[in-house]
Scaffold this active site. Structure first.
Site, PDB file in Angstrom:
ATOM      1  N   ARG A  54       0.808  -1.236   0.000  1.00  0.00           N
ATOM      2  CA  ARG A  54       0.000   0.000   0.000  1.00  0.00           C
ATOM      3  C   ARG A  54       0.835   1.278   0.000  1.00  0.00           C
ATOM      4  NH1 ARG A  54      -4.011  -0.984   4.798  1.00  0.00           N
ATOM      5  NH2 ARG A  54      -2.599  -2.709   5.267  1.00  0.00           N
ATOM      6  N   GLY A 100       3.424 -15.692   7.863  1.00  0.00           N
ATOM      7  CA  GLY A 100       2.775 -15.209   9.079  1.00  0.00           C
ATOM      8  C   GLY A 100       3.792 -14.766  10.119  1.00  0.00           C
ATOM      9  N   THR A 101       3.300 -13.993  11.106  1.00  0.00           N
ATOM     10  CA  THR A 101       4.207 -13.413  12.104  1.00  0.00           C
ATOM     11  C   THR A 101       4.878 -14.483  12.961  1.00  0.00           C
ATOM     12  OG1 THR A 101       2.253 -13.061  13.488  1.00  0.00           O
ATOM     13  CG2 THR A 101       3.060 -11.159  12.253  1.00  0.00           C
ATOM     14  N   ARG A 156      43.673  46.152 -13.574  1.00  0.00           N
ATOM     15  CA  ARG A 156      42.492  46.264 -14.431  1.00  0.00           C
ATOM     16  C   ARG A 156      42.859  47.113 -15.635  1.00  0.00           C
ATOM     17  NH1 ARG A 156      39.998  49.718  -9.671  1.00  0.00           N
ATOM     18  NH2 ARG A 156      40.794  51.769 -10.191  1.00  0.00           N
TER      19      ARG A 156
HETATM   20  C1  UD1 Z   1      -0.637  -8.277  13.473  1.00  0.00           C
HETATM   21  C2  UD1 Z   1      -1.157  -9.105  14.645  1.00  0.00           C
HETATM   22  C3  UD1 Z   1      -2.404  -8.411  15.200  1.00  0.00           C
HETATM   23  C4  UD1 Z   1      -2.089  -6.990  15.611  1.00  0.00           C
HETATM   24  C5  UD1 Z   1      -1.471  -6.228  14.430  1.00  0.00           C
HETATM   25  C6  UD1 Z   1      -0.977  -4.885  14.874  1.00  0.00           C
HETATM   26  C7  UD1 Z   1      -0.606 -11.423  14.157  1.00  0.00           C
HETATM   27  C8  UD1 Z   1      -1.120 -12.716  13.662  1.00  0.00           C
HETATM   28  N1  UD1 Z   1      -1.481 -10.426  14.188  1.00  0.00           N
HETATM   29  O1  UD1 Z   1      -1.644  -8.333  12.473  1.00  0.00           O
HETATM   30  O2  UD1 Z   1      -2.875  -9.126  16.335  1.00  0.00           O
HETATM   31  O3  UD1 Z   1      -3.259  -6.334  16.064  1.00  0.00           O
HETATM   32  O4  UD1 Z   1      -0.356  -6.954  13.893  1.00  0.00           O
HETATM   33  O5  UD1 Z   1      -0.571  -4.161  13.758  1.00  0.00           O
HETATM   34  O6  UD1 Z   1       0.539 -11.301  14.540  1.00  0.00           O
HETATM   35  N2  UD1 Z   1       5.609  -9.948   8.840  1.00  0.00           N
HETATM   36  C9  UD1 Z   1       6.745 -10.623   8.454  1.00  0.00           C
HETATM   37  N3  UD1 Z   1       6.632 -11.881   7.975  1.00  0.00           N
HETATM   38  C10 UD1 Z   1       5.429 -12.493   7.852  1.00  0.00           C
HETATM   39  C11 UD1 Z   1       4.265 -11.799   8.253  1.00  0.00           C
HETATM   40  C12 UD1 Z   1       4.400 -10.516   8.744  1.00  0.00           C
HETATM   41  O7  UD1 Z   1       7.848 -10.111   8.537  1.00  0.00           O
HETATM   42  O8  UD1 Z   1       5.403 -13.656   7.402  1.00  0.00           O
HETATM   43  C13 UD1 Z   1       5.745  -8.566   9.347  1.00  0.00           C
HETATM   44  C14 UD1 Z   1       5.085  -7.584   8.398  1.00  0.00           C
HETATM   45  O9  UD1 Z   1       6.031  -7.038   7.526  1.00  0.00           O
HETATM   46  C15 UD1 Z   1       4.521  -6.542   9.316  1.00  0.00           C
HETATM   47  C16 UD1 Z   1       4.296  -7.263  10.632  1.00  0.00           C
HETATM   48  O10 UD1 Z   1       5.047  -8.463  10.554  1.00  0.00           O
HETATM   49  O11 UD1 Z   1       5.447  -5.515   9.554  1.00  0.00           O
HETATM   50  C17 UD1 Z   1       2.849  -7.517  10.920  1.00  0.00           C
HETATM   51  O12 UD1 Z   1       2.344  -8.383   9.942  1.00  0.00           O
HETATM   52  P1  UD1 Z   1       0.876  -8.234   9.373  1.00  0.00           P
HETATM   53  O13 UD1 Z   1       0.625  -9.337   8.445  1.00  0.00           O
HETATM   54  O14 UD1 Z   1       0.662  -6.859   8.883  1.00  0.00           O
HETATM   55  O15 UD1 Z   1       0.028  -8.487  10.679  1.00  0.00           O
HETATM   56  P2  UD1 Z   1      -1.407  -7.912  10.951  1.00  0.00           P
HETATM   57  O16 UD1 Z   1      -2.372  -8.652  10.126  1.00  0.00           O
HETATM   58  O17 UD1 Z   1      -1.419  -6.458  10.869  1.00  0.00           O
END
Ligand code: UD1
Ligand code: CA
Length: 454
Positions: free
Chosen positions: A16, A79-80, A439
């Site tokens: 975004r 995922g995180t 000059r």
């Molecule tokens: C996450 C939280 C949510 C919280 C929110 C706050 C989880 C499952 N959810 O959701 O509870 O309210 O943040 O903003 O943790 N990232 C990686 N690798 C990955 C996935 C994500 O490095 O595989 C990084 C992303 O770049 C980002 C951050 O982790 O900076 C958060 O990831 P994102 O997928 O945006 O989580 P949310 O859905 O926002």
């Protein structure tokens, strides 16, 4: 106390932002967001900072050369929880681990310190925030006694859970040994098919740990950046804080909303700073300094009582006490002006060391030069420092008077108290007290008749 290790998640794409630049490298106050987070981690005393990268990994890695940063590659963003798991092999078992995010740049050190300071094997520290509109965030689920039981993501939440206003900031701290036993057991059978870091909250509760919740003083501390609107919001919050600090420390600001500090600005007392001042890098302003409107000042030291008038641009310079600079002056790197000097409008200086009381008041270029005390450089004087290949020096002694529109062809030396007639092109050294005039000789032709129209 067990060593602190910080894991920064920074692998996401940030689509975004609509940008070729990885999101975490977009700057807040002139510094990439990720670097803010790394700096905060260092202030906390982290032994190692593990940064999980994926999208734009090469660019992100190249942006920062720092021995305390360990780069961890997450090739697929699953995922995180999966992201943190990539760092597990690099975490010592006894470490306290704090999870931060490369796109959440402005968390205060004190907020995080409180989370990690009394962390041990029996608790998990969680940072939450209350939101009027919690849509999109993970919700904090508590039991009847108010104890945290779990975090439920927006897309997995029941209608009842969606009414919860307390949300997960994502920032948490827990010991490495727990992460090592929990993360490999995460499942991705949820609405998004991701390995959620947030699932470890319920695991912690199952394991009998207590969940210690704290909240930031200001919600901007945990505000993440997903687009350029949010980036601008954070920038303005940051700048407002800087403005408040400067006012607290003794500067009057013509308008606290029209000053930008992109770096470290230190000040004395009783300063006046007019609108649209931009400070970059390391800048120090003494007491009673006056900064006029629209000045850009970078990596500079400005001593007590100096006045920088409107529209001046200063970089890599030292300005002495009570000096008068501008309006429309440009001081380039290597400029060192002693006390009571004057550099006026449309004057450019570079590698110029100027003695006390000397004046360069109008329309001049003074580069690779050294000026003694009480030198007067007339309007339109140019140091011709470049022969097309090499740079050469111009040296002017104490009390030298340079007439207007003079070219000083370097290398050239002018001894103390010498005088140069206006319009001269000086190519040879001048001895003490001499007058040099170089000059074209004037001829007056009497009886001259102007041409007439044919
Ligand atoms: C996450 C939280 C949510 C919280 C929110 C706050 C989880 C499952 N959810 O959701 O509870 O309210 O943040 O903003 O943790 N990232 C990686 N690798 C990955 C996935 C994500 O490095 O595989 C990084 C992303 O770049 C980002 C951050 O982790 O900076 C958060 O990831 P994102 O997928 O945006 O989580 P949310 O859905 O926002
Ligand atoms: Ca997010």
């Amino acid at each position: 106390m067990n060593p602190l290790h910080v894991v920064i998640l920074a692998a996401g794409q940030g689509s975004r932002m609509k940008s070729a630049l990885p999101k975490v490298l977009h700057p807040v106050a002139g510094k990439p967001m990720l670097h803010h987070v790394v700096d905060t981690a260092k202030q906390l005393g982290a032994e190692k900072i593990h940064t999980v990268i994926g999208h734009g990994a090469d660019q992100v890695r190249a942006s920062l050369h720092d021995d305390s940063v360990n780069w961890v590659l997450q090739t697929e963003q699953l995922g995180t929880g999966h992201a943190v798991a990539q760092a597990l092999p690099d975490l010592p078992d006894n470490a306290r681990v704090l999870i931060l995010y490369g796109d959440v740049p402005l968390t205060r050190k004190d907020t995080l310190e409180a989370m990690v300071s009394d962390l041990d094997d029996r608790n998990l520290a969680l940072l939450t925030v209350d939101m009027d509109n919690p849509h999109g965030y993970g919700r904090i689920v508590r039991n009847d006694q108010g104890q945290v039981q779990a975090i439920v993501e927006q897309k997995d939440a029941t209608a009842e859970q969606q009414d919860i206003n307390e949300v997960n900031t994502g920032i948490l701290a827990v010991s490495a040994s727990h992460l090592k036993s929990w993360l490999p057991t995460l499942s991705n059978s949820n609405a998004q098919g991701e390995y959620y870091l947030t699932d470890i909250i319920a695991m912690a509760v199952d394991n009998g740990l207590s969940v210690t919740v704290s909240q930031p003083l200001n919600p901007f501390e945990v505000q993440g950046v997903n687009n350029r609107l949010q980036l601008a919001e954070l920038e303005r919050w940051y700048q407002r804080q800087q403005a408040e600090r400067l006012m607290t420390e003794g500067a009057t600001l013509a308008d606290p909303a029209r000053i930008d500090v992109r770096g470290e600005l230190t000040i004395g007392n009783d300063l006046w700073i007019d609108v649209n001042a931009v400070f970059e890098g390391k800048v120090s302003l003494g007491s009673n300094v006056v900064i006029g409107p629209n000045c850009v000042i970078k990596d500079a030291t400005i001593a007590d009582g100096a006045e920088i008038k409107a529209n001046s641009v200063i970089e890599g310079a030292v300005v002495g006490a009570n000096a008068q600079i501008g309006p429309f002056a440009r001081l380039r790197p290597g400029t060192e002006l002693a006390a009571n000097t004057k550099v006026g409008n449309f004057v450019e200086t570079k590698k110029a060391v100027v003695g006390e009381g000397s004046k360069i008041n109008h329309l001049s270029y003074v580069g690779d030069a050294s000026l003694g005390r009480n030198v007067n450089v007339g309007a339109g004087t140019i140091t011709c420092n470049y022969d097309g290949v090499n740079k050469h020096k111009t040296v002017l002694g104490d009390g030298v008077f340079v007439g207007s529109n003079t070219s000083l062809v370097a290398p050239v030396s002018v001894a103390d108290q010498a005088t140069i007639g206006a319009g001269s092109t000086i190519t040879r050294d001048i001895s003490e007290g001499e007058l040099a005039v170089a000059r074209g000789k004037q001829r007056n032709i009497s009886g001259w008749e102007r041409p007439k129209k044919a």
